[in-house]
Enzyme design. Structure first.
Site, PDB file in Angstrom:
ATOM      1  N   ASP A 188     -76.632 -21.445  58.563  1.00 38.76           N
ATOM      2  CA  ASP A 188     -78.059 -21.093  58.989  1.00 38.76           C
ATOM      3  C   ASP A 188     -78.653 -20.300  57.921  1.00 38.76           C
ATOM      4  O   ASP A 188     -78.598 -19.115  57.691  1.00 38.76           O
ATOM      5  CB  ASP A 188     -78.213 -20.455  60.306  1.00 38.76           C
ATOM      6  N   HIS A 193     -83.455 -14.439  58.020  1.00 39.45           N
ATOM      7  CA  HIS A 193     -82.265 -13.344  58.449  1.00 39.45           C
ATOM      8  C   HIS A 193     -81.537 -12.902  57.027  1.00 39.45           C
ATOM      9  O   HIS A 193     -80.755 -12.111  57.460  1.00 39.45           O
ATOM     10  CB  HIS A 193     -81.001 -14.393  58.955  1.00 39.45           C
TER      11      HIS A 193
END
Length: 285
Positions: A188, A193
């Site tokens: 991911d 993030h």
């Protein structure tokens, strides 16, 4: 309208081939903070290739590649700014225990598009099977801010009532400062993030932890605390992502075991137990 619900629902399933081995499983376990403390005699099962142990949450990253949220954005009829997208929830149903190494075929398609007024919710379902039959089915609920209001079906309520009474167990898990950077190696690579500038554009003060990392950490706590460390008892796992987690924070997990499974509520300790996961149920058998 950037989301054409009829077109997204009419699109056929997209298939891809998955393969994984013990190293991928170990990386996932490290990504969700397993293996700590090193003095715990039970933790080596998560980090040693000699022990065929797979937390069921690994199914959400098996085979690498983009997570369900990103796959949903590539569906015909969906053209939105990724900075307005959040992972709203995840549902996982295990047909068999996840093997420590394997190969499978995954077929994904949008099965619902809901109009929540201020946002749209896409539900992307993925069915995974190997040569012996179905392995697991997962559903990613993708929340797209600012894309509701076209008069579509509102869909089911996403704010279930919290469990009543005091929890039977309370577990705390510290999130490492570099947890998101480690977890993203599972596949991911969403910049939300890792990239401070992108996170600010999305409305956050700094990069946030992957919702699926919190999801995995919570499942590990339930398995270790109430299921005797037996991952084969997990039959299904559903959670709503109610808020973000910042790396470095502490998760407080409240557990209510019952006949329908273990209900869980997760909050961020440093922000007065701000809700992180709600409507969370781990079903065992």
């Amino acid at each position: 309208m950037p989301i054409d619900a009829a077109r997204a629902l009419a699109a056929g399933p997209r298939t891809r081939t998955l393969s994984w081995d013990a190293g991928d499983v170990q990386l996932y376990h490290l990504g969700i903070g397993a293996g700590r403390p090193a003095t715990d005699p039970g933790e080596p099962r998560c980090t040693l290739e000699s022990r065929p142990y797979v937390l069921p949450g690994f199914a959400t990253v098996a085979g690498g590649g983009p997570p369900g949220v990103i796959r949903a954005l590539s569906v015909p009829g969906v053209d939105v700014d990724p900075a307005r997208v959040l992972h709203g929830g995840q549902r996982l149903r295990l047909h068999r225990p996840v093997p420590v190494r394997g190969g499978a075929t995954a077929a994904s398609r949008v099965v619902a598009v809901y109009d929540k007024g201020e946002a749209a919710v896409l539900v992307l379902r993925t069915d995974v099977a190997d040569a012996d039959g179905p392995l697991w089915t997962d559903e990613a609920r993708v929340f797209v801010r600012g894309e509701g209001g076209w008069g579509g079906e509102r869909g089911p309520a996403l704010r279930p009532a919290p469990p009543a009474g005091e929890p039977e167990r309370v577990v705390e898990r510290r999130v490492r400062e570099d947890q998101a950077l480690l977890y993203r190696l599972c596949g991911d690579l969403n910049p939300l993030h890792a990239d401070p500038a992108f996170a600010r554009r999305a409305g956050f003060e700094r990069p946030v932890l992957h919702g699926l990392c919190t999801y995995g950490m919570t499942l590990e706590a339930v398995v270790d605390t109430l299921l005797g460390g037996d991952v084969t008892r997990v039959r299904a796992y559903d959670a709503r992502f109610a808020g973000v987690v910042y790396p470095g924070e502490t998760l407080r997990m409240r557990l209510w075991p019952g006949p329908s499974g273990v209900r869980v509520a997760v909050g961020a300790v440093e922000r007065d137990d701000a809700p992180v996961l709600t409507g969370t149920v781990v079903r065992d058998g």
